[in-house]
Design a protein around this motif. Structure first.
Motif, PDB file in Angstrom:
ATOM      1  N   LEU A   1       0.830  -1.204   0.000  1.00  0.00           N
ATOM      2  CA  LEU A   1       0.000   0.000   0.000  1.00  0.00           C
ATOM      3  C   LEU A   1       0.863   1.252   0.000  1.00  0.00           C
ATOM      4  CD1 LEU A   1      -2.824  -0.931   2.561  1.00  0.00           C
ATOM      5  CD2 LEU A   1      -2.898  -1.057   0.053  1.00  0.00           C
ATOM      6  N   ALA A   2       1.880   1.266   0.855  1.00  0.00           N
ATOM      7  CA  ALA A   2       2.760   2.430   0.957  1.00  0.00           C
ATOM      8  C   ALA A   2       3.466   2.710  -0.366  1.00  0.00           C
ATOM      9  CB  ALA A   2       3.775   2.211   2.070  1.00  0.00           C
ATOM     10  N   GLU A   3       3.849   1.652  -1.066  1.00  0.00           N
ATOM     11  CA  GLU A   3       4.568   1.804  -2.331  1.00  0.00           C
ATOM     12  C   GLU A   3       3.664   2.269  -3.476  1.00  0.00           C
ATOM     13  OE1 GLU A   3       6.220  -2.030  -2.971  1.00  0.00           O
ATOM     14  OE2 GLU A   3       7.656  -1.883  -1.308  1.00  0.00           O
ATOM     15  N   ASN A   4       2.359   2.052  -3.330  1.00  0.00           N
ATOM     16  CA  ASN A   4       1.441   2.326  -4.435  1.00  0.00           C
ATOM     17  C   ASN A   4       0.432   3.435  -4.151  1.00  0.00           C
ATOM     18  OD1 ASN A   4       1.864   0.080  -6.676  1.00  0.00           O
ATOM     19  ND2 ASN A   4       2.158  -0.918  -4.690  1.00  0.00           N
ATOM     20  N   GLY A   5       0.677   4.204  -3.083  1.00  0.00           N
ATOM     21  CA  GLY A   5      -0.151   5.379  -2.830  1.00  0.00           C
ATOM     22  C   GLY A   5      -1.487   5.113  -2.171  1.00  0.00           C
ATOM     23  N   TYR A   6      -1.579   4.011  -1.429  1.00  0.00           N
ATOM     24  CA  TYR A   6      -2.809   3.677  -0.710  1.00  0.00           C
ATOM     25  C   TYR A   6      -2.523   3.611   0.786  1.00  0.00           C
ATOM     26  CZ  TYR A   6      -4.845   2.233  -5.198  1.00  0.00           C
ATOM     27  OH  TYR A   6      -5.305   2.197  -6.487  1.00  0.00           O
ATOM     28  N   GLN A   7      -3.591   3.558   1.574  1.00  0.00           N
ATOM     29  CA  GLN A   7      -3.467   3.336   3.011  1.00  0.00           C
ATOM     30  C   GLN A   7      -4.663   2.540   3.500  1.00  0.00           C
ATOM     31  OE1 GLN A   7      -3.443   7.598   3.996  1.00  0.00           O
ATOM     32  NE2 GLN A   7      -5.312   7.296   5.198  1.00  0.00           N
ATOM     33  N   ASN A   8      -4.501   1.885   4.630  1.00  0.00           N
ATOM     34  CA  ASN A   8      -5.616   1.141   5.227  1.00  0.00           C
ATOM     35  C   ASN A   8      -6.729   2.112   5.619  1.00  0.00           C
ATOM     36  OD1 ASN A   8      -4.761  -1.724   5.371  1.00  0.00           O
ATOM     37  ND2 ASN A   8      -3.072  -0.900   6.564  1.00  0.00           N
ATOM     38  N   ASP A   9      -7.962   1.627   5.538  1.00  0.00           N
ATOM     39  CA  ASP A   9      -9.130   2.453   5.861  1.00  0.00           C
ATOM     40  C   ASP A   9     -10.062   1.696   6.791  1.00  0.00           C
ATOM     41  OD1 ASP A   9     -10.822   4.692   5.722  1.00  0.00           O
ATOM     42  OD2 ASP A   9     -11.946   3.848   4.029  1.00  0.00           O
ATOM     43  N   MET A  10      -9.488   1.198   7.881  1.00  0.00           N
ATOM     44  CA  MET A  10     -10.242   0.422   8.853  1.00  0.00           C
ATOM     45  C   MET A  10     -11.115   1.340   9.714  1.00  0.00           C
ATOM     46  SD  MET A  10      -8.703  -2.742   8.411  1.00  0.00           S
ATOM     47  CE  MET A  10      -7.082  -2.973   9.049  1.00  0.00           C
ATOM     48  N   SER A  11     -12.308   0.862  10.062  1.00  0.00           N
ATOM     49  CA  SER A  11     -13.224   1.615  10.913  1.00  0.00           C
ATOM     50  C   SER A  11     -14.182   0.631  11.571  1.00  0.00           C
ATOM     51  CB  SER A  11     -14.024   2.632  10.080  1.00  0.00           C
ATOM     52  OG  SER A  11     -14.911   1.959   9.193  1.00  0.00           O
ATOM     53  N   ASP A  12     -15.189   1.137  12.267  1.00  0.00           N
ATOM     54  CA  ASP A  12     -16.186   0.252  12.872  1.00  0.00           C
ATOM     55  C   ASP A  12     -17.078  -0.391  11.821  1.00  0.00           C
ATOM     56  OD1 ASP A  12     -15.304   0.668  15.441  1.00  0.00           O
ATOM     57  OD2 ASP A  12     -16.713   2.289  15.869  1.00  0.00           O
ATOM     58  N   ILE A  13     -17.001   0.114  10.590  1.00  0.00           N
ATOM     59  CA  ILE A  13     -17.801  -0.435   9.501  1.00  0.00           C
ATOM     60  C   ILE A  13     -16.933  -1.245   8.544  1.00  0.00           C
ATOM     61  CG2 ILE A  13     -19.268   0.133   7.520  1.00  0.00           C
ATOM     62  CD1 ILE A  13     -20.128   2.646   9.037  1.00  0.00           C
ATOM     63  N   ARG A  14     -15.739  -0.744   8.248  1.00  0.00           N
ATOM     64  CA  ARG A  14     -14.816  -1.424   7.333  1.00  0.00           C
ATOM     65  C   ARG A  14     -13.780  -2.169   8.174  1.00  0.00           C
ATOM     66  NH1 ARG A  14     -12.465   1.755   2.617  1.00  0.00           N
ATOM     67  NH2 ARG A  14     -13.011  -0.147   1.455  1.00  0.00           N
ATOM     68  N   LEU A  15     -13.814  -3.485   8.107  1.00  0.00           N
ATOM     69  CA  LEU A  15     -13.093  -4.320   9.075  1.00  0.00           C
ATOM     70  C   LEU A  15     -12.075  -5.247   8.422  1.00  0.00           C
ATOM     71  CD1 LEU A  15     -16.211  -5.394  11.197  1.00  0.00           C
ATOM     72  CD2 LEU A  15     -14.612  -3.547  11.716  1.00  0.00           C
ATOM     73  N   HIS A  16     -11.112  -5.680   9.233  1.00  0.00           N
ATOM     74  CA  HIS A  16     -10.198  -6.775   8.875  1.00  0.00           C
ATOM     75  C   HIS A  16     -11.048  -7.996   8.562  1.00  0.00           C
ATOM     76  CE1 HIS A  16      -6.588  -9.430   9.477  1.00  0.00           C
ATOM     77  NE2 HIS A  16      -7.523 -10.275   9.880  1.00  0.00           N
ATOM     78  N   HIS A  17     -10.785  -8.624   7.417  1.00  0.00           N
ATOM     79  CA  HIS A  17     -11.645  -9.701   6.917  1.00  0.00           C
ATOM     80  C   HIS A  17     -10.787 -10.926   6.610  1.00  0.00           C
ATOM     81  CE1 HIS A  17     -14.869 -10.861   3.646  1.00  0.00           C
ATOM     82  NE2 HIS A  17     -14.726 -11.787   4.571  1.00  0.00           N
ATOM     83  N   GLU A  18     -11.257 -12.083   7.049  1.00  0.00           N
ATOM     84  CA  GLU A  18     -10.569 -13.335   6.779  1.00  0.00           C
ATOM     85  C   GLU A  18     -11.544 -14.337   6.172  1.00  0.00           C
ATOM     86  OE1 GLU A  18      -7.481 -12.896  10.567  1.00  0.00           O
ATOM     87  OE2 GLU A  18      -8.739 -14.693  10.404  1.00  0.00           O
ATOM     88  N   ILE A  19     -11.051 -15.110   5.193  1.00  0.00           N
ATOM     89  CA  ILE A  19     -11.830 -16.183   4.589  1.00  0.00           C
ATOM     90  C   ILE A  19     -11.043 -17.476   4.776  1.00  0.00           C
ATOM     91  CG2 ILE A  19     -12.923 -17.051   2.489  1.00  0.00           C
ATOM     92  CD1 ILE A  19     -12.933 -14.173   1.423  1.00  0.00           C
ATOM     93  N   TYR A  20     -11.661 -18.472   5.392  1.00  0.00           N
ATOM     94  CA  TYR A  20     -10.957 -19.688   5.803  1.00  0.00           C
ATOM     95  C   TYR A  20     -11.167 -20.806   4.777  1.00  0.00           C
ATOM     96  CZ  TYR A  20     -11.223 -16.794   9.903  1.00  0.00           C
ATOM     97  OH  TYR A  20     -11.157 -15.714  10.758  1.00  0.00           O
ATOM     98  N   LEU A  21     -10.117 -21.143   4.064  1.00  0.00           N
ATOM     99  CA  LEU A  21     -10.203 -22.130   2.992  1.00  0.00           C
ATOM    100  C   LEU A  21      -9.737 -23.516   3.419  1.00  0.00           C
ATOM    101  CD1 LEU A  21      -8.861 -19.900   0.074  1.00  0.00           C
ATOM    102  CD2 LEU A  21     -11.235 -20.309   0.746  1.00  0.00           C
ATOM    103  N   SER A  22      -9.245 -23.640   4.652  1.00  0.00           N
ATOM    104  CA  SER A  22      -8.771 -24.938   5.162  1.00  0.00           C
ATOM    105  C   SER A  22      -9.551 -25.318   6.410  1.00  0.00           C
ATOM    106  CB  SER A  22      -7.273 -24.873   5.486  1.00  0.00           C
ATOM    107  OG  SER A  22      -6.522 -24.515   4.352  1.00  0.00           O
ATOM    108  N   ASP A  23      -9.683 -26.594   6.625  1.00  0.00           N
ATOM    109  CA  ASP A  23     -10.317 -27.113   7.840  1.00  0.00           C
ATOM    110  C   ASP A  23      -9.215 -27.379   8.866  1.00  0.00           C
ATOM    111  OD1 ASP A  23     -11.589 -28.496   9.871  1.00  0.00           O
ATOM    112  OD2 ASP A  23     -12.808 -29.722   8.507  1.00  0.00           O
ATOM    113  N   PRO A  24      -9.128 -26.566   9.925  1.00  0.00           N
ATOM    114  CA  PRO A  24      -8.037 -26.728  10.888  1.00  0.00           C
ATOM    115  C   PRO A  24      -8.076 -28.061  11.635  1.00  0.00           C
ATOM    116  CG  PRO A  24      -9.660 -25.160  11.697  1.00  0.00           C
ATOM    117  CD  PRO A  24     -10.018 -25.448  10.268  1.00  0.00           C
ATOM    118  N   ARG A  25      -9.203 -28.767  11.546  1.00  0.00           N
ATOM    119  CA  ARG A  25      -9.298 -30.080  12.194  1.00  0.00           C
ATOM    120  C   ARG A  25      -8.599 -31.155  11.368  1.00  0.00           C
ATOM    121  NH1 ARG A  25     -15.664 -30.433  12.324  1.00  0.00           N
ATOM    122  NH2 ARG A  25     -15.153 -29.865  10.164  1.00  0.00           N
TER     123      ARG A  25
END
Length: 207
Positions: free
Chosen positions: A165-189
């Motif tokens: 992001l720093a190299e390409n002119g962007y920055q994080n825009d986290m807020s109470d509405i825009r959140l860190h997001h994870e998608i789980y493609l593996s079964d940890p079991r």
């Protein structure tokens, strides 16, 4: 063959192991909100996941019931996802995590269909589905990466995203509405932690 979101929308579910920018459209989810350590046995997070899958499979198998969803087609239940915020304890305090655990819904599922599924799952499985909600999220402009490894090693991939992001002119825009997001493609079991695949996605904006 059943529709598979991961295969049909690879740009959202199968990113590369280097950061990339993506515009994420409006999507509907089954969602359960909560707080606390996701690893706690029989804790709020694990209970939430149980509710999500109960509703997801009730909707998926609805064609075998007397209830008919308009526009329904057979599909593979999408992977578990989560929107996350850290509590006041910081990174080391998982008990302070705030999360929204979700499973994506096909666009043909309406609020009415969701309410039917919640009542049906509660009746059949004797499960309290009242914490579940029909949630619409439009993430918009984001950076994402495929992280390989344990959840605790995610900061390594996040550092790559931040540098990109720093190299390409962007920055994080986290807020109470825009959140860190994870998608789980593996079964940890079933898989070793060093092989787990997790999509990490952050909302961003131009500097």
């Amino acid at each position: 063959m059943a529709f598979d979101f991961k295969k049909e929308y690879k740009e959202f579910y199968m990113p590369k192991r280097i950061p990339q920018i993506v515009e994420v459209p409006r999507m509907n989810y089954i969602a359960v909100r909560g707080t606390g350590d996701p690893n706690k046995k029989d804790g709020a997070y694990q209970q939430a996941v149980g509710i999500l899958y109960a509703l997801a499979y009730t909707i998926k198998m609805s064609y075998r019931s007397n209830y008919k969803i308009k526009g329904f087609f057979e599909y593979v239940v999408p992977p578990l996802e989560g929107f996350w915020q850290q509590g006041s304890e910081g990174c080391s305090g998982k008990s302070g995590f705030r999360w929204i655990s979700v499973i994506r819904l096909p666009d043909f599922v309406s609020q009415e269909d969701f309410q039917w599924a919640a009542a049906e799952a509660a009746r059949k499985k004797k499960l309290n589905c009242s914490p579940a909600e029909f949630l619409t999220v439009e993430e918009g402009l984001c950076v994402q990466i495929m992280h390989i490894g344990s959840y605790d090693s995610e900061p390594e991939s996040i550092a790559l995203m931040d540098a990109f992001l720093a190299e390409n002119g962007y920055q994080n825009d986290m807020s109470d509405i825009r959140l860190h997001h994870e998608i789980y493609l593996s079964d940890p079991r079933k898989a070793a932690p060093e092989t787990w695949k997790t999509v990490i996605r952050h909302p961003i904006k131009r500097k």
